[in-house]
Write an enzyme that holds these catalytic residues in place. Sequence first.
Site, PDB file in Angstrom:
ATOM      1  N   SER A 189      -0.710  -0.632  -1.919  1.00 38.88           N
ATOM      2  CA  SER A 189      -0.931  -0.350  -0.492  1.00 38.88           C
ATOM      3  C   SER A 189      -1.741  -1.440   0.182  1.00 38.88           C
ATOM      4  O   SER A 189      -1.478  -1.789   1.328  1.00 38.88           O
ATOM      5  CB  SER A 189      -1.655   0.979  -0.313  1.00 38.88           C
ATOM      6  OG  SER A 189      -0.756   2.033  -0.442  1.00 38.88           O
ATOM      7  N   ASP A 190      -2.749  -1.962  -0.513  1.00 43.55           N
ATOM      8  CA  ASP A 190      -3.580  -3.024   0.072  1.00 43.55           C
ATOM      9  C   ASP A 190      -2.701  -4.194   0.517  1.00 43.55           C
ATOM     10  O   ASP A 190      -2.952  -4.809   1.551  1.00 43.55           O
ATOM     11  CB  ASP A 190      -4.582  -3.563  -0.958  1.00 43.55           C
ATOM     12  CG  ASP A 190      -5.765  -2.643  -1.191  1.00 43.55           C
ATOM     13  OD1 ASP A 190      -6.645  -3.013  -1.984  1.00 43.55           O
ATOM     14  OD2 ASP A 190      -5.828  -1.554  -0.580  1.00 43.55           O
TER      15      ASP A 190
END
Lengths: 420, 413
Positions: A189-190
């Site tokens: 996700s980052d």
Amino acid sequence: MSDKRDSEQATTSAPDIMTAPLTGVKVLDFTTVILGPTTTRHLADYGATVLKVETATHPDTLRTAVPYANGEPGVNRSAFFAPYNSGKMSIALNLNRPKAREIIKRLVPWADVVVESFTPRMMTEWGFSYEELRQIKPDLIMASTCLQGHDGPHSGHRGYGQLPAGLVGWYEMTGWPDGEPVGPYSAYSDFIDWNYLLVSILAALDYRQRTGLGQYIDQSQYESSLQFAAPALLEYAVNGRLTSRMGNRDHRAAPHGCYPCQGDDRWCVIAVYSTEEWQALCLVMGRHDLLEDPRFATFPARKANEDELDRLMAQWTAQFPADQVMEVLQSVGVAAGAVAKAEDLFRDPQLQHRDHFVPLEHPEIGAYSCMTSSFKLSDTPGIPATPAPCLGEHTEYVCREILNLGEDELADLMAEGVFN
Amino acid sequence: MEAALSPYRVLELPGEPSLLCGKMLADLGADVIKIEPPGGDAARNVGPFYHDEPHPEKSLYWFALNTNKRSITLNLQSSDGRELLGRLVRTADFVIESFAPGEMQKLGLGFTALQKINRRIILASISPFGQTGPYAGYRGSDIVSWAMGGYMYLCGEPDRAPLRISLDPQAYFHASGMAAVGCLIANHHRQRTGVGQHVDQSMQQCPAWMLTHTAQVWEFMRVNLKRQGMWRQFGPTRTRTVYPCADGYIVWMMAGGVIGAKGNRRLVEWMDREGYAPEWLKEINWSEFSAAAVTQEFIETILSAVGKFFLTKSKAELLAEAVNNGYIMAPINTARDVFADPQLKHRGFWTELQHEELGISIPYPGAPCKLSVTPWRLNRRAPLIGEHNRDLFVSELGFSAEDLCRLKGVGVI
């Protein structure tokens, strides 16, 4: 369409076209770990002055992460921390002390952008909410990133980027159909979120340049990461169908997969999108018999016999080194790529051509390779100007040169442990 | 409300890797003109499709990636078409393209040529490996980018092939995202100098940023980190990250020390209230616990005890407790869970867009970040093929309606 005033301005002044684009943009950076630091790294690469606010009592997690130079732990010896934080300055401030928080408030007028990645309410508890900081600097741009956003029933959710990866569906969508969800490597996700955080900050800077107005950017990592799942979300909303893991297969190609090659844990990916490409592949494999084989002669046939197709491909690729499979298939226009181990990245001729790794020299770590941005600008290449900072390396510089603190005041604050 | 990028016009040429880049700029208010070949962009053939009806105006993939854009048709293979493009470039701020490297130059549309038309133009070129270099001519693909960017080697089970994420084409999206970043940085430069730049975006380099410390572990320790499935290594030991629960799976990261101590304590207390906490588990001092300092056997004993408890709880229960008590935990959601998520509803995340031609509205994922003055906004569904030909060619470039029909007849638009 573009503002005519800009071109008029350009002809009257003579700006240096080679000057880094974000020269003069000042960023007060409270972020840690990967998402925030990658965002501010890109700003620093292109000329922004990024000042990382750190504390020795709770250093950025990456400062205590392997690998260490010479295997010796130390907050200034982490080669994990270094590439993600190259080109930045560091001031050490113990924000639990009121006088340290005063220093921050004196730095805010200097800053164009404040970026933070604390759990929600942390900045507010310290007196650094957007509402309070904009009293000091009305046109401030403040960006706050957290897991699920800064309001709502789940705003208190905290953790690493693996958590939004679970929430969004990346775990569900990675794995073998006959196995459990495996998830992509690390905090996937980052890696999506830094695109949206960067674009938001840059767009806000542009808007402020035109209007003089700052604003608050509230990033929910969950909401940003969902953007890359949009087609799957619409599929469920409209057709009620759930996307699930399919190993390395693809709806638009056959064969499509990762096939074993000669050597220790060596693989080549191959993706064939048309029957013409399949035919080219058969010829390269020396398998004229397959050209006529009805099991594979059309795309639907290859899909219907995909297990057999994958076995056949693996039998062929297993005879050759991955690089050779890649080169031979690429030479006939078939998409193929050798799966790179870490060591291969340093040898990859294309990554070398792109200056993907540039050498930097750090006072405690020594030489380290630092990755550079995946885009290249034709006039203003972005390369970190300095190595990663030691913790608090620029405390005195900032106090003297930016805050104009007198020597006595500086000495008093140091004695009180404010810069810690 | 205001829009951050409303002064800007973007010309997005045909090509899948460009789609998300154009959408990001459009959703921040730029006027993004999607240029499609006569008959429609090839990406309209990509599923999933509305009710499984494969039709260029029913592709959900197209819908998802083209919100807010306007569409014109233009045949770039014809010199008349390229001449029209040139007229549009005169007043544009950005051009985005993802043709094979060299294609734009062959068409007379390389950066140098575009700059002659408009000195301010910023050209973003998205390609599998970059515009130049030994692999610039290689055929790209989503899976090829993940493989050659070093990320795929880190995904999957150790005793099976490396894996990619099954939602294609993630690599295109990352390249699009970074190209948008490059465009806005070049834009900042242009404000000062009045001159645009060429933004040369590589798909391969994107996964190479997602490796955390993998490259450094090779550089400093001469070790190639390898895929571990959903296990996470802590020095000499490893822990699971995926656990089955009553109605699916969750991610849980058992971290000791400062990060996880409080959460783990509370988790054990919850287990204890329900009779699932053995004495030895209650005795662990989580503030001092380090996964690297105990045996693998002990770790697995802990995971087994906790895993039994998770099996009695639903994803929703576990998430609620995680949020309130600081467990480093999240459910492994499917799209069904995402649509039911109360947090997203509270945040007003979903935006309904009307599709009059289908007689429905569809809930779209909305703003990726909340900007207080110039929000990301979905105003309009993806365009129909050439939906804005009249707006651009007639109202703006001054053709008559009859001209338009003639241009259509000779295949220019």
